[in-house]
Design a protein around this motif. Structure first.
Motif, PDB file in Angstrom:
ATOM      1  N   PRO A  85     -79.973  66.521 -35.219  1.00  0.00           N
ATOM      2  CA  PRO A  85     -79.384  66.313 -34.241  1.00  0.00           C
ATOM      3  C   PRO A  85     -77.940  65.164 -33.725  1.00  0.00           C
ATOM      4  O   PRO A  85     -77.399  65.158 -32.922  1.00  0.00           O
TER       5      PRO A  85
ATOM      6  N   PRO B 205     -75.366  68.618 -34.533  1.00  0.00           N
ATOM      7  CA  PRO B 205     -76.139  69.425 -33.521  1.00  0.00           C
ATOM      8  C   PRO B 205     -75.483  70.937 -33.514  1.00  0.00           C
ATOM      9  O   PRO B 205     -76.066  72.001 -33.106  1.00  0.00           O
TER      10      PRO B 205
ATOM     11  N   VAL C  80     -82.496  58.070 -31.189  1.00  0.00           N
ATOM     12  CA  VAL C  80     -82.990  59.320 -31.367  1.00  0.00           C
ATOM     13  C   VAL C  80     -84.550  59.339 -30.875  1.00  0.00           C
ATOM     14  O   VAL C  80     -85.228  58.626 -31.205  1.00  0.00           O
TER      15      VAL C  80
ATOM     16  N   GLU D   3     -89.994  70.039 -24.026  1.00  0.00           N
ATOM     17  CA  GLU D   3     -88.714  70.487 -23.584  1.00  0.00           C
ATOM     18  C   GLU D   3     -88.628  70.536 -21.946  1.00  0.00           C
ATOM     19  O   GLU D   3     -89.381  71.399 -21.593  1.00  0.00           O
TER      20      GLU D   3
ATOM     21  N   GLN E 113     -84.140  72.566 -29.488  1.00  0.00           N
ATOM     22  CA  GLN E 113     -83.725  71.582 -30.823  1.00  0.00           C
ATOM     23  C   GLN E 113     -83.429  70.363 -30.127  1.00  0.00           C
ATOM     24  O   GLN E 113     -84.277  69.517 -30.481  1.00  0.00           O
ATOM     25  N   SER E 114     -82.327  70.320 -29.676  1.00  0.00           N
ATOM     26  CA  SER E 114     -81.933  68.861 -29.185  1.00  0.00           C
ATOM     27  C   SER E 114     -81.164  68.691 -27.925  1.00  0.00           C
ATOM     28  O   SER E 114     -80.523  69.634 -27.719  1.00  0.00           O
TER      29      SER E 114
ATOM     30  N   GLU F  12     -78.316  66.208 -25.945  1.00  0.00           N
ATOM     31  CA  GLU F  12     -77.650  64.934 -26.103  1.00  0.00           C
ATOM     32  C   GLU F  12     -76.827  64.448 -25.042  1.00  0.00           C
ATOM     33  O   GLU F  12     -76.385  65.080 -24.010  1.00  0.00           O
TER      34      GLU F  12
ATOM     35  N   ILE G  87     -80.236  60.976 -27.894  1.00  0.00           N
ATOM     36  CA  ILE G  87     -80.441  62.147 -28.189  1.00  0.00           C
ATOM     37  C   ILE G  87     -82.122  62.422 -28.251  1.00  0.00           C
ATOM     38  O   ILE G  87     -82.795  61.704 -28.666  1.00  0.00           O
ATOM     39  N   TRP G  88     -82.481  63.360 -27.724  1.00  0.00           N
ATOM     40  CA  TRP G  88     -83.678  63.615 -27.664  1.00  0.00           C
ATOM     41  C   TRP G  88     -84.123  65.048 -28.703  1.00  0.00           C
ATOM     42  O   TRP G  88     -83.359  66.007 -28.414  1.00  0.00           O
ATOM     43  N   ARG G  89     -84.665  64.918 -29.474  1.00  0.00           N
ATOM     44  CA  ARG G  89     -85.246  65.809 -30.302  1.00  0.00           C
ATOM     45  C   ARG G  89     -86.509  66.458 -29.944  1.00  0.00           C
ATOM     46  O   ARG G  89     -87.536  65.686 -29.892  1.00  0.00           O
TER      47      ARG G  89
END
Lengths: 330, 553, 310
Positions: A168, A172, B36, B42, B212-213, B215, B233-235
């Motif tokens: 990401p 991304p 990150v 989620e 997935q992520s 931002e 960013i969150w993964r």
């Protein structure tokens, strides 16, 4: 003609599978309060949701409504994800295809290669060593292998990313050659896990198939006639063993779809297997039925593909009623 | 062979060059930086009133502002310890009226100014029953919110109590009326705004790849100061262990909860990580169902008896269990509270660990092992019950096994039902359980949580075990209304002693959080009630920037 | 581990080796047995299987410590292998060796039961379909097609996750009921090829009823794929059970099964690898042995290598 009959049968099979899954998920005990984990189970709220999604109607009526919607391309609504099922599936299917494709590629390239190599050196040392190694790998529980690979190559050595399908930070979205490379790098470990175990199985199978062919009359005849060894191998063994290989190819897909749920859990891969599992646990009816539908379509298509390829490759095997891919694979 | 190798070599060289080029970015200075977060859950939507998902809350902290927020001391009484955010200043206009003056610099990210109309709209949305916000019960003491003019909002309360200011500012994130007015309230959960929000906070929404992520990018014109970290960013990794592995392998910067002592040990051993303990807001208890399993009109054959409950509580060595599973990461709570609460006091009277006395009490009540199978029984009924645990929690499942063993030692049989989360919720809601290990998160204020869970007000809601004690409720009401902190503490102590004596549950542990953060971050302020609240103040000194900080996207 | 249990373990090892040796000796006289033992791996596989079955049956002798007892959750958890706990302890301070041995009972038991159900049902359906042909065959095989199209793990997940807390036997049954489709096809193919053989015609001519013909004449001659299926089936069921337990929906605690041992130990994979290593190895060993034995059986029973008729 035969093809048309098979197609009709295939559609009937898919239909039957979907019906079965639909009934199963609806009669399961404990109507969970549909919602994402963490949402409170307020009984009033639950009742409201049940009314909203017509879950209190009798089962046959729900089934009818589902089919009607399906015919119009509406897969329903996912309670746990708060999105239409179609969107949720559209997000995950590409990842599943990538994983399945890469794993199959590795599986067959490595497996075929090893199987052929072994058959050419039957019962000599390389054959024995590879035979035992493939036996071991084939017997490993895939999730255990996944845990080990992730620990060794992801965390301790740092050669591969620890889980996830993309980076990401830098990528991304895929918008450069580097990002394509990055995706492949993330795909490596999960595909390797599935592919290795698959390759071990394929190698064993191929070796057996090729040896079986080797002992058949026409190959022996060719050898007796003095045809060079290489020609014997390449033309006869390979071609006939390839037929069995084609059948296995058609049958390998379905396993990858849902058997991958364990791999996807360990590697945090956003594929359909994990989606299906979570959906089952949260009793997300629409999502469960939709994934079952897709899975069975893939299975049936795989079978059909295998039969068609077989029919093309060897007219002798063109299907009379009864004999088909599965019995050949025996 | 020889013909192919230069070609292959060129291809490889090209790939490597491309790879190399891409990674070098140009950002320098103090406003670069990428954080990150290896997140585990989620969010379903980013619209604040529609969800109480933890990650949605963390992201919401960056996107939307509250009127004011608690300080690092997390003191919820009065208004001295609160930091102004959207409201520049405030005053009391009479005992039941609170007036906020909004900061004229506040702007939505589409350029519109933030006005009091937004505040009024937000309150109406949060309290709208068709929207069904989980925050609605917390706002019940506010009668109305109106706008006096474009930059002044007026809050009116039903009655006077010490935490009026806290209730007014803490629960609501102010929303843009002009963008949400047209969305029907019952569709807010699925509104596109929830997947592409526009706020007024220090960060802007940039992108969200499902599963997935997610931002966020810093807003350089933020009126309270430009955030130093450019990208957040969150993964999403559904598996806690994999998330921890990511942080340890330097593929993520932050894991705000390490949960197990093993993970903490690994994080300490990782050279690039620093470990930050902070007070946790979660406590866990084995809650007894005082009504019959599946029939709330009848008392439970085992747990309706107060002495039996007390005996079972005394049979459990809580301190050892905490030591075994959590090492230093948890404490035995002196009642149904987490260490975040100011009323935490180890001196509060609790039941001791005394298996001999537990056995005596059980014997006295007729629970003896008549048939020699190792399990006590009475009138042919064995002293056996089920412990309900969700499969999602590693800690609670561990505790279930440990408790099973502790009970076995005094002749009580406990079977564990590890079920899926939504099934557990359903069973709890309908009273179909004997006991369950429940984790509750505390707000910084003890009041609403305790009332919701341990009094009659929570019947049919969060009080799954249906415990009620008139004396306890009286003390709680007095404590909530107490005018000073000292008076409140004394009353809370008395209330806690009362509930401890009744043993409606065994209060097992209060989790101390430990966060792992990459060493390059400075000024890492973690507020115990919400770790991400002060992310905009974190910095990276320019000489500590690494590759991922410099990327220009 | 007491002296007695070391002795018992030793006896089990020797016993297994002796049994295999005796079988080999006896087998040298018959063509089939000779083919079975041709490959050394098969002998090893058989030996390991016999050994594991012996210690599973004699579990209390070989593993004196209680597999569900938590010895001391504070001080004795996650200990590395030592003389008292020869495979170490797990996160709840339970003895790993005891759990592996008692887990063998659970895992092998489910494997055997599940495979039994799968093979029985599959053989029956396949034999009936192949024997009667036409309508019956068409109907049954369409059913099998649907069964094969069902994503198996998916159905199992649904069955097990939705009806929570399944007892041991039901779990084995559920796995067996979703695993018989492949076997039925194999058996059917075999039966079809046997249809016109002399002994079948003869039996019918003598007036034997259909059931009798199927059970006494057809099935025994179709034994080869059935037996091989059974051997492989146990391995598959075992792996499935391990997967389900790993996902949290298989065998319930505190009862040990190899799958849920791996699940328990996964959170301390880094600090206490032995808790997942040994059950994982156990599974691999058993499945490997089963596969090796199945290979040997296939060699032994392969009709192409036979001189003549059954």
């Amino acid at each position: 003609m035969w093809l048309v009959r098979r197609l009709v049968a295939s559609v009937a099979i898919i239909f039957a599978v979907v019906t079965f899954v639909f009934i199963l998920i609806h009669v399961a005990p404990g109507k969970a309060c549909m919602g994402e984990p963490g949402e409170s189970a307020d009984p009033v709220e639950c009742a409201r949701r049940a009314r909203e999604f017509a879950l209190e109607r009798p089962l046959p009526e729900q089934y009818r409504r589902y089919l009607v919607a399906l015919a119009q391309g509406d897969f329903g609504y996912s309670f746990s994800l708060h999105r239409p099922v179609r969107e949720a599936l559209a997000d995950t299917i590409p990842f599943t295809l990538q994983l399945a494709g890469a794993a199959l590629l590795l599986d067959f390239l490595l497996g075929l290669g090893l199987g052929i190599y072994q058959a050419g050196r039957v019962n000599r040392l390389p054959d024995l060593i590879i035979g035992n190694v493939t036996l071991f790998i084939y017997s490993l529980p895939t999730f255990w292998l996944a845990l080990l690979l992730l620990l060794v190559f992801g965390e301790k050595l740092g050669w591969f990313p620890v889980g996830g399908a993309s980076d990401p930070i830098f990528c991304p979205v895929v918008d450069s050659a580097y990002c394509v490379f990055d995706r492949l790098w993330h795909l490596a470990l999960p595909a390797a896990t599935l592919g290795l175990v698959g390759a071990a199985g394929t190698a064993r199978f191929q070796r057996a198939a090729m040896l079986e062919v080797a002992s058949q009359d026409y190959v022996r005849t060719a050898r007796a006639k003095g045809v060079p060894e290489r020609r014997v191998v390449l033309r006869h063994q390979l071609r006939n063993a390839l037929l069995s290989f084609i059948t296995r190819f058609g049958l390998a897909f379905p396993f990858l779809l849902t058997g991958a749920v364990l791999i996807e859990t360990v590697f945090a891969w956003p594929g359909m297997g994990r989606l299906a599992f979570d959906a089952i646990l949260t009793r997300d009816y629409a999502l469960v039925t939709a994934t079952a539908l897709i899975a069975s379509v893939v299975v049936v298509a795989g079978n059909l593909l295998a039969d068609v390829l077989l029919g093309i490759a060897d007219p002798r095997l063109r299907v009379r009623s009864g004999v088909d891919a599965e019995s050949i694979a025996a | 062979m020889p013909r192919r190798s230069p070609f292959a070599f060129i291809v490889i060289l090209a790939v490597v060059t491309i790879a190399g080029c891409e990674r070098r970015g140009g950002c320098t200075g103090q406003y670069c930086g990428t954080l990150v977060n290896a997140a585990v859950a989620e969010p379903p939507t980013l619209l604040p009133p529609s969800t109480d998902n933890v990650v949605a809350g963390d992201v919401g902290e960056q996107l939307f502002l509250k009127l004011a927020d608690v300080g690092m001391s997390v003191n919820t009484i009065g208004d001295e310890d609160f930091q102004p955010l959207l409201a520049q200043r405030w005053e009391w206009d009479g005992p039941l009226t609170l007036v906020f003056h909004l900061d004229p610099r506040a702007r939505w990210q589409d350029g519109q100014p933030v006005t009091a109309a937004d505040v009024e709209f937000t309150f109406n949305a949060y309290t709208d029953s068709t929207l069904g916000s989980p925050f609605r019960p917390k706002l019940r003491r506010i009668a109305s919110v109106t706008q006096r003019d474009a930059s002044t909002a007026v809050f009116r309360f039903h009655d006077r109590y010490p935490e009026m200011f806290y209730d007014a500012v803490y629960h609501m994130r102010i929303l843009p009326a002009h963008l949400l007015r047209s969305v029907p309230r019952d569709q807010w959960k699925t509104a596109p705004f929830g997947r592409q929000p526009i706020g007024d906070g220090p960060y802007r929404f940039v992108g969200w790849q499902a599963a997935q992520s997610l931002e966020l990018g810093a807003d350089s014109t933020f009126f309270l100061g430009r955030p130093a970290i450019r990208r957040l960013i969150w993964r999403f990794t559904p598996n806690l262990q994999v998330a921890v592995q990511q942080v340890i392998a330097d593929q993520a910067d932050v894991r705000e909860q390490l949960v197990t002592p093993d993970n903490v040990a690994r994080a300490r051993a990782a050279p690039q990580l620093a470990v930050y303990p902070f007070r946790g807001s979660i406590y866990t208890s084995l809650t007894f169902n005082l009504r019959a399993n599946g029939d709330t009109s009848k008392p439970h054959p085992i747990f309706a008896d107060r002495d039996v409950r007390r005996a079972l509580t005394m049979a459990v060595d809580r301190a050892s269990l905490v030591k075994s599973t959590l090492d230093g990461l948890g404490k035995v709570p002196p009642g149904p509270m987490s260490s975040l609460l100011g009323i935490w006091d180890p001196e509060i009277r609790q039941l001791p660990y005394d298996t001999a006395q537990a056995a005596r009490i059980l014997n006295a009540h007729g629970w003896r092992d008549h048939d020699g199978d190792g399990i006590r029984d009475k009138n042919g009924q064995p002293l056996a019950f089920h412990i309900l645990v969700p499969t999602t929690s590693v800690l609670r499942r561990q505790y279930a096994r440990l408790l099973q063993e502790q009970f076995r030692a005094i002749g009580v049989q406990a079977d564990i039902d590890e079920l899926e989360f939504s099934v557990v919720n359903e069973r709890l809601g309908s009273g179909k359980f004997d006991t369950s290990i429940l984790s509750r998160a505390n707000d910084p204020s003890p009041g609403s949580g305790i009332t919701q869970i341990w009094t009659r007000a929570g019947f049919g809601g969060s009080n799954f075990g249906r415990y009620s004690n008139a004396e306890f409720e009286r003390l709680v009401d007095l404590a909530i209304a107490a005018p000073t902190r000292e008076r409140a503490r004394a009353l809370w102590r008395a209330a806690m002693a009362t509930i401890n004596a009744d043993a409606p549950g065994i209060f097992l542990y209060s989790l101390e959080n430990v966060a792992a953060v990459h060493k390059r971050f400075d000024n890492v302020q973690i507020r115990p009630d919400s770790w991400a609240a002060l992310l905009r103040t974190w910095r990276i000194p320019p000489d500590r920037l690494i590759d991922r900080d410099r990327v220009e996207r | 581990m007491t002296l007695g249990s070391w002795l018992a373990l030793f006896v089990a090892l020797i016993g297994a080796a002796e049994i295999v040796r005796a079988l080999r000796q006896r087998g040298l006289k018959q063509e089939r047995w000779r083919r079975f033992f041709r490959n050394r791996t098969t002998s090893w596989g058989l030996g390991i299987l016999v050994f594991l079955v012996i210690i599973a049956i004699a579990a209390p002798l070989v593993a004196p410590l209680d597999p569900i007892k938590q010895h001391d959750p504070v001080h004795l958890k996650n200990l590395p292998p030592s003389w008292t706990f020869i495979l170490g302890t797990d996160v709840f301070s339970r003895d790993v060796w005891s759990r592996v041995v008692y887990g063998a009972r659970v895992s092998l038991g489910i494997g055997a039961l599940g495979a039994l159900v799968a093979v029985s049902l599959g053989s029956l359906v396949g034999a009936v379909a192949g024997y009667y042909g036409r309508r019956v065959d068409a109907v049954l095989m369409r059913g099998v097609d649907v069964g094969l199209a069902l994503p198996r793990i998916f159905i199992l997940l649904m069955a097990v996750a939705l009806w929570d807390g399944l007892p041991f036997v039901t779990l084995a049954l559920a796995i067996g009921l979703t695993s018989w489709f492949g076997t039925s096809r194999l058996v059917r193919a075999e039966v079809l090829s046997l249809q016109q053989r002399d002994f079948v015609v003869a039996a019918r001519a003598l007036g034997a009823g259909d059931g009798r013909v199927i059970f006494r004449h057809v099935l025994p001659n179709a034994a080869a794929p059935i037996i091989v299926s059974a051997a492989l089936g146990v391995g598959n069921v075992l792996l499935l059970e391990a997967s389900l337990s790993f996902l949290g929906i298989g065998v319930a605690p505190p009862r040990p099964s190899w799958g849920n041992m791996i699940a328990d130990g996964a959170s301390s994979l880094y600090t206490a690898p032995w808790t997942t290593l040994f059950p994982g190895l156990a599974i691999s060993l058993v499945v490997m042995s089963l596969n090796a034995v199945a290979d040997g059986l296939r060699d032994a029973l392969d009709p192409r290598e036979e001189g003549g008729a059954a």
